[in-house]
Design a protein around this motif. Structure first.
Motif, short mmCIF file in Angstrom:
data_model
loop_
_atom_site.label_atom_id
_atom_site.label_comp_id
_atom_site.label_asym_id
_atom_site.label_seq_id
_atom_site.Cartn_x
_atom_site.Cartn_y
_atom_site.Cartn_z
N ALA A 33 -34.83 -4.19 -55.25
CA ALA A 33 -35.02 -2.75 -55.47
C ALA A 33 -34.93 -2.39 -56.94
N ARG A 34 -34.24 -3.21 -57.73
CA ARG A 34 -33.97 -2.89 -59.13
C ARG A 34 -34.71 -3.77 -60.14
N ARG A 35 -35.18 -4.91 -59.71
CA ARG A 35 -35.67 -5.88 -60.70
C ARG A 35 -36.92 -5.41 -61.41
N PRO A 36 -37.00 -5.68 -62.70
CA PRO A 36 -38.17 -5.29 -63.48
C PRO A 36 -39.36 -6.18 -63.13
N LEU A 37 -40.47 -5.53 -62.81
CA LEU A 37 -41.63 -6.28 -62.36
C LEU A 37 -42.83 -6.18 -63.30
N THR A 38 -42.67 -5.48 -64.40
CA THR A 38 -43.73 -5.39 -65.41
C THR A 38 -43.11 -5.68 -66.76
N PRO A 39 -43.93 -5.95 -67.77
CA PRO A 39 -43.38 -6.19 -69.11
C PRO A 39 -42.58 -5.01 -69.67
N THR A 40 -42.84 -3.79 -69.17
CA THR A 40 -42.08 -2.63 -69.64
C THR A 40 -40.89 -2.31 -68.74
N GLY A 41 -40.62 -3.15 -67.76
CA GLY A 41 -39.43 -3.00 -66.94
C GLY A 41 -39.57 -2.11 -65.72
N THR A 42 -40.76 -1.72 -65.36
CA THR A 42 -40.92 -0.82 -64.21
C THR A 42 -40.33 -1.46 -62.96
N ASN A 43 -39.54 -0.65 -62.24
CA ASN A 43 -38.85 -1.13 -61.04
C ASN A 43 -38.76 0.00 -60.02
N LEU A 44 -38.58 -0.34 -58.77
CA LEU A 44 -38.66 0.63 -57.68
C LEU A 44 -37.56 1.69 -57.74
N LEU A 45 -36.32 1.29 -57.84
CA LEU A 45 -35.24 2.26 -57.82
C LEU A 45 -35.23 3.12 -59.09
N GLY A 46 -35.66 2.55 -60.19
CA GLY A 46 -35.79 3.32 -61.42
C GLY A 46 -36.82 4.44 -61.28
N LEU A 47 -37.89 4.19 -60.55
CA LEU A 47 -38.88 5.24 -60.32
C LEU A 47 -38.26 6.40 -59.55
N VAL A 48 -37.42 6.10 -58.58
CA VAL A 48 -36.76 7.15 -57.81
C VAL A 48 -35.82 7.95 -58.71
N LYS A 49 -35.06 7.27 -59.53
CA LYS A 49 -34.16 7.95 -60.47
C LYS A 49 -34.95 8.88 -61.39
N HIS A 50 -36.06 8.38 -61.88
CA HIS A 50 -36.90 9.17 -62.79
C HIS A 50 -37.42 10.44 -62.12
N VAL A 51 -37.99 10.31 -60.92
CA VAL A 51 -38.57 11.49 -60.28
C VAL A 51 -37.52 12.49 -59.86
N ALA A 52 -36.30 12.04 -59.59
CA ALA A 52 -35.22 12.99 -59.30
C ALA A 52 -34.99 13.89 -60.51
N GLY A 53 -34.94 13.30 -61.69
CA GLY A 53 -34.77 14.09 -62.91
C GLY A 53 -35.95 15.00 -63.18
N VAL A 54 -37.16 14.51 -62.89
CA VAL A 54 -38.37 15.33 -63.07
C VAL A 54 -38.30 16.58 -62.19
N GLU A 55 -37.96 16.40 -60.92
CA GLU A 55 -37.88 17.55 -60.02
C GLU A 55 -36.80 18.54 -60.46
N LEU A 56 -35.64 18.02 -60.83
CA LEU A 56 -34.55 18.91 -61.24
C LEU A 56 -34.90 19.67 -62.52
N GLY A 57 -35.66 19.03 -63.39
CA GLY A 57 -36.06 19.69 -64.63
C GLY A 57 -37.15 20.71 -64.42
N TYR A 58 -38.27 20.28 -63.89
CA TYR A 58 -39.42 21.18 -63.75
C TYR A 58 -39.22 22.25 -62.69
N LEU A 59 -38.52 21.92 -61.61
CA LEU A 59 -38.39 22.87 -60.51
C LEU A 59 -36.96 23.40 -60.39
N GLY A 60 -36.23 23.32 -61.48
CA GLY A 60 -34.88 23.86 -61.54
C GLY A 60 -34.66 24.51 -62.89
N ASP A 61 -34.33 23.70 -63.88
CA ASP A 61 -34.01 24.20 -65.22
C ASP A 61 -35.11 25.09 -65.79
#
Length: 197
Positions: A33-61
């Protein structure tokens, strides 16, 4: 054609992306769930963490509706790209729960405000920081679907699992031999095109 509520349409497309993204985590080990699978480190759980922040920022703050969720990876001085990966001390359950709370907060914002409500995106430049709720929701939908697409590819790289969402794989075949033949055909076409160039 049946008339629909624009907010319901937006929420439906946003929720389908959310569900697809979380579905890609199902059945994986902590490592996978966490391992980096691209040269830039993209990983599954990191994507979830990122979109959580996106939603809280754009649709909250952005609309004066802060969630109160601590997002240490977004504060001044935080490590660059810290929202795109999950530390060993952050559990999968914590990140998924944060994302679900972000959904609830974003959905409450969508429900409470008219789509033409104007907000200010705190991280955009002054004078170019105004956005309507409609625009912000469309932006979040696009971002979440983009990352769900990344997750599709990452999950296939991890264990070969594919599909659009649970119960709807949208794949041309379920036969591994068919896919092996298909991939070989594509490889031959690519090589031939490469030789012609």
């Amino acid at each position: 054609m049946t008339a629909t509520d624009p907010k319901d349409d937006l929420r439906q497309y946003l929720q389908s992306a959310r569900d697809a993204l979380l579905w890609k985590l199902e059945g994986l080990s902590e490592y996978d769930a966490r391992r980096p699978l691209t040269p830039t480190g993209t990983n599954l759980l990191g994507l979830v963490k990122h979109v959580a922040g996106v939603e809280l920022g754009y649709l909250g703050d952005t609309f004066g509706r802060p969630s109160g969720e601590p997002l240490p990876w977004l504060v001044d001085g935080a490590e660059p790209n810290a929202d795109m990966w999950v530390t060993a001390d952050e559990s999968r359950e914590e990140i998924v729960a944060l994302y679900r709370r972000a959904w609830a907060h974003a959905d409450a914002t969508i429900g409470a405000l008219p789509l033409d409500t104007t907000g200010k995106v705190p991280w955009w430049p002054d004078g170019k920081d105004e956005v309507t709720l409609h625009h912000a929701v469309v932006r979040v939908i696009a971002d979440t679907h983009r990352h769900a697409g990344h997750a599709d590819i990452l999950r296939e790289l991890v264990d070969g699992a594919v599909g659009m969402n649970e119960g709807k794989d949208n794949m041309a075949s379920t036969d591994p031999d068919w896919w092996a033949d298909h991939r070989s055909r594509l490889e031959r076409a690519a090589r031939e095109a490469g030789r012609r160039a």
